[in-house]
Design an enzyme around this catalytic site. Structure first.
Site, mmCIF file in Angstrom:
data_model
loop_
_atom_site.group_PDB
_atom_site.id
_atom_site.type_symbol
_atom_site.label_atom_id
_atom_site.label_comp_id
_atom_site.label_asym_id
_atom_site.label_seq_id
_atom_site.Cartn_x
_atom_site.Cartn_y
_atom_site.Cartn_z
ATOM 1 N N ASP A 13 0.936 -1.409 -0.074
ATOM 2 C CA ASP A 13 -0.095 0.150 0.029
ATOM 3 C C ASP A 13 0.975 1.249 0.107
ATOM 4 O O ASP A 13 0.214 2.462 0.556
ATOM 5 C CB ASP A 13 -0.926 0.097 1.179
ATOM 6 C CG ASP A 13 -1.828 -1.357 1.407
ATOM 7 O OD1 ASP A 13 -2.260 -1.832 0.259
ATOM 8 O OD2 ASP A 13 -1.922 -1.703 2.391
ATOM 9 N N LYS A 16 2.343 1.955 -5.241
ATOM 10 C CA LYS A 16 2.991 1.808 -6.437
ATOM 11 C C LYS A 16 2.049 2.110 -7.692
ATOM 12 O O LYS A 16 2.876 2.525 -8.661
ATOM 13 C CB LYS A 16 3.251 0.172 -6.255
ATOM 14 C CG LYS A 16 4.282 -0.102 -5.293
ATOM 15 C CD LYS A 16 4.061 -1.804 -4.957
ATOM 16 C CE LYS A 16 3.008 -2.176 -4.477
ATOM 17 N NZ LYS A 16 2.803 -2.096 -3.095
ATOM 18 N N GLY A 40 -4.079 -4.193 -4.256
ATOM 19 C CA GLY A 40 -5.056 -3.022 -4.609
ATOM 20 C C GLY A 40 -4.228 -1.858 -5.207
ATOM 21 O O GLY A 40 -3.747 -1.185 -4.205
ATOM 22 N N HIS A 41 -4.061 -1.882 -6.304
ATOM 23 C CA HIS A 41 -3.236 -0.600 -6.808
ATOM 24 C C HIS A 41 -4.189 0.556 -7.024
ATOM 25 O O HIS A 41 -4.911 0.403 -8.152
ATOM 26 C CB HIS A 41 -2.400 -0.974 -8.185
ATOM 27 C CG HIS A 41 -1.347 -1.980 -7.420
ATOM 28 N ND1 HIS A 41 -0.319 -2.642 -8.352
ATOM 29 C CD2 HIS A 41 -0.947 -2.438 -6.307
ATOM 30 C CE1 HIS A 41 0.411 -3.249 -7.719
ATOM 31 N NE2 HIS A 41 0.111 -3.231 -6.372
ATOM 32 N N GLN A 224 2.054 -5.796 -3.443
ATOM 33 C CA GLN A 224 2.386 -5.972 -1.810
ATOM 34 C C GLN A 224 3.879 -5.181 -1.556
ATOM 35 O O GLN A 224 4.256 -4.117 -2.380
ATOM 36 C CB GLN A 224 2.640 -7.424 -1.276
ATOM 37 C CG GLN A 224 1.316 -8.092 -1.274
ATOM 38 C CD GLN A 224 0.835 -8.728 -2.697
ATOM 39 O OE1 GLN A 224 1.576 -9.276 -3.260
ATOM 40 N NE2 GLN A 224 -0.304 -8.439 -3.147
#
Ligand code: IMP
Length: 423
Positions: A13, A16, A40-41, A224
């Site tokens: 988080d 990225k 979750g990007h 991650q």
């Protein structure tokens, strides 16, 4: 042409997705190398927020090719939803989204196994996103898994059945009450597989090799963060893949000698979602402020993230393991308004002061040693250049660069593409 890497250096988080999106103009190909829908990007532009889980973050750029590498695990059901959510962008997925035949498939029973395993652990649970990540990588290393390329075989459904049946009997070994309707889950799965098969499957290691030979610019996108790496993270509270630089080699088939720049992304403070040790975690108003101002909720699960001061011991370790060549500091704007800021520069560990990451960083073993710095009051979100940095932000950056011995190339001051300051 060398392949550049972009990695998270903390517990995920870090932001990225935003940086890949910002950098994509400089690249022809963006390739995801590990993880799956646990990620979750988040990207934000034109006032709209987008969350990607498995699809690489270059997808909004018309000319970029996006590759889902062999190291990634794919849930066809979530993948289908992700594609559907992007329909309004009129993306030519067949041309710009290519999937490695060697990527592994997350079956509905992998998700059930994840749930059963977590439930059986009680207080010792990992805090998994329950997307089936662990069981899928277990089948990969156990040499039982199903891969994207299997879907091109006539008998793939037989293979599927044998594996799903095996999983069902394994679920029976857990002493937990798991309610599910496998028929319904399978009906969604088979329908999503048919959609997946309309996309382009490739031998991605060959594709990337030829692309390198042709001088294409390639960015490998990690998911991650380094502290969740299966080998180097806070085991067992980690994910099931190598999130560090070496993971890009195995997750894409890129030779180590062909790696170029390594971009390391970190937040100006620290967060973690799920269980596991977090030495600088705050349980006071400061932590609550970081969570509130930073909107620290998991992009995949919506869970509140734990917040704390920047941990330089862990960050140095990540910089070292990944061979980071330039740093990008995210969410500096969230720290505006703190009178004093703390940075953890060492740990008290078994009666000694140490500055390297020891085997065990559980709270009973480690007490953080902090350096205090002046905070800044100025709202950073409207700044456009480093000349506008308040003095104490500049001092914070100088301190970090000096400690880490790597330049901070980007300072991000908000979620939008435009809120990105290049130094
Ligand atoms: P899993 O990968 O879903 O099994 O989750 C294992 C651990 O990694 C849990 O603590 C999760 O909260 C954490 N995790 C997995 N993916 C992400 C991510 O993308 N960001 C932050 N934490 C993650």
């Amino acid at each position: 042409m060398a392949v550049d890497l972009l990695l998270g250096l903390q517990w995920g988080d870090e932001g990225k997705g935003k940086i890949v999106d910002v950098l994509t103009d400089n690249y022809d190909i963006i390739a995801r190398f590990q993880g799956g829908p646990n990620a979750g990007h988040t990207l934000e532009f034109d006032g709209i927020k987008h969350v990607l889980h498995t699809i690489p973050s270059g997808i909004f750029h018309k000319n970029a090719i996006n590759i889902v590498g062999n190291g990634v695990v794919i849930d066809p059901v979530i993948f289908k939803k992700e594609i559907n959510n992007l329909q309004k962008f009129k993306i030519d997925f067949k041309r710009t989204l290519l999937i490695s035949r060697k990527a592994h498939l997350i079956l509905p029973t992998h998700r059930l196994l994840d749930a059963a395993s977590e439930a059986s652990k009680g207080k010792a649970k990992i805090g998994s996103t329950l997307k089936g990540i662990g069981p899928t990588y277990m089948d990969k290393t156990g040499r039982n898994g199903m891969r994207i390329g299997d879907l091109e075989l006539d008998n793939w459904q037989e293979k599927y059945r044998a594996l799903a049946d095996k999983h069902e009997s394994m679920i029976g070994f857990y002493d937990v009450d798991l309610q599910y309707d496998l028929r319904e889950l399978e009906s969604d799965f088979f329908s999503a597989v048919e959609d997946l098969k309309k996309l382009t499957f490739i031998d991605s290691e060959e594709y990337l090799y030829q692309a390198q030979k042709a001088g294409k610019k390639i960015l490998a996108e990690g998911a991650q963060g380094s502290m969740l790496d299966i080998d180097f993270g806070t085991y067992p509270y980690v994910t099931s893949s190598n999130t560090t630089a070496a993971g890009a080699c195995t997750g894409l088939g890129v030779a180590p000698s062909h790696i170029g720049k390594v971009f390391g992304i970190f937040k100006a403070y620290a967060t973690r979602v799920g269980s596991g040790p977090f030495p600088t975690e705050l349980f006071d108003e400061d932590g609550a402020t970081m969570g509130r101002v930073g909107n620290e909720f998991g992009a995949t699960t919506g869970r509140p993230r734990r917040c704390g001061w920047l941990d330089l011991v862990a960050l140095k370790y990540a910089v070292q393991i990944n061979g980071v060549t330039s740093l990008m500091m995210m969410k500096g704007d969230v720290l505006s308004g703190f009178k004093k800021l703390k940075i953890c520069t060492a740990y008290q560990y078994k009666g000694e002061t140490i500055s390297h990451l020891p085997f065990n960083i559980e709270p009973e073993n480690v007490t953080p040693v902090y350096t205090e710095m002046e905070g800044w009051a100025k709202d950073l979100t409207q700044m456009g250049s480093p000349d506008e940095f308040p003095k104490s932000l500049q001092a914070y950056i100088d301190f970090l660069e000096n400690e880490l011995q790597v330049p901070i190339q980007i300072v991000s001051v908000g979620p939008d593409r435009k809120q990105t300051i290049h130094r």
